[in-house]
Scaffold this active site. Sequence first.
Site, PDB file in Angstrom:
ATOM      1  N   VAL A   1      38.634  43.925  45.167  1.00 49.07           N
ATOM      2  CA  VAL A   1      39.677  43.773  44.151  1.00 49.07           C
ATOM      3  C   VAL A   1      39.058  43.721  42.752  1.00 49.07           C
ATOM      4  CG1 VAL A   1      41.545  42.279  43.309  1.00 49.07           C
ATOM      5  CG2 VAL A   1      41.189  42.558  45.773  1.00 49.07           C
ATOM      6  N   CYS A   2      37.880  43.125  42.653  1.00 54.92           N
ATOM      7  CA  CYS A   2      37.241  42.848  41.362  1.00 54.92           C
ATOM      8  C   CYS A   2      37.117  44.067  40.438  1.00 54.92           C
ATOM      9  CB  CYS A   2      35.871  42.212  41.559  1.00 54.92           C
ATOM     10  SG  CYS A   2      35.936  40.609  42.392  1.00 54.92           S
TER      11      CYS A   2
END
Length: 199
Positions: free
Chosen positions: A49-50
């Site tokens: 997700v980062c």
Amino acid sequence: MSLVTQKAPNFSTSAILKNGKITENFNFKKYISKKKCVLFFWPMDFTFVCPSEIIAFNKFYNEFKIRNVKLIGVSIDSIFVHLAWQKTKYKNGGIGPIKYVMASDIKREIQKSYGIEHPNLGVALRASFLIDEERIIRHEIINDLPYGRNIKDMLRMIDALTFHKKFGNVCPANWKKNKKGIKPTPKGISKYLSNNMNK
């Protein structure tokens, strides 16, 4: 425990500045210097997700800039990992050049001071803090690891902070820039509800 209404903890650490320059002495308080700031944390570089969040903040960088808001991101990775991530292509999970500060929290002291460390994994939760010119935290949002942030809503909250400071009126549910606020009096809320709740 929420840090809203409290002074944002200061910190000094190593960081990559927006021009790609590395500094070993990045001081948070000195850098923001009486300006609004969004300080956000992510768990770890080269994850899942980062990169989508880092890139999204970068794409909206000019929106933060025109609002005179400093943008600072923090994770437990070293500045050298941050730099390697910036130099990695999107197709390989990289983020490309970044316009805002990426700070390092190898010792995990910063995430602990903000109270957003994952209880089992030792990484930061997806936390964002909106900090005013006096270094007071006015808004925070903390997501568990699987859930990415809404950058547009952070911009909305910056606009709300500016609106309240300028006019003194408070911001109702789903308030957006250029919408009316509420005069914080019994008469003010009565007027707002009468004019808006049937729309």
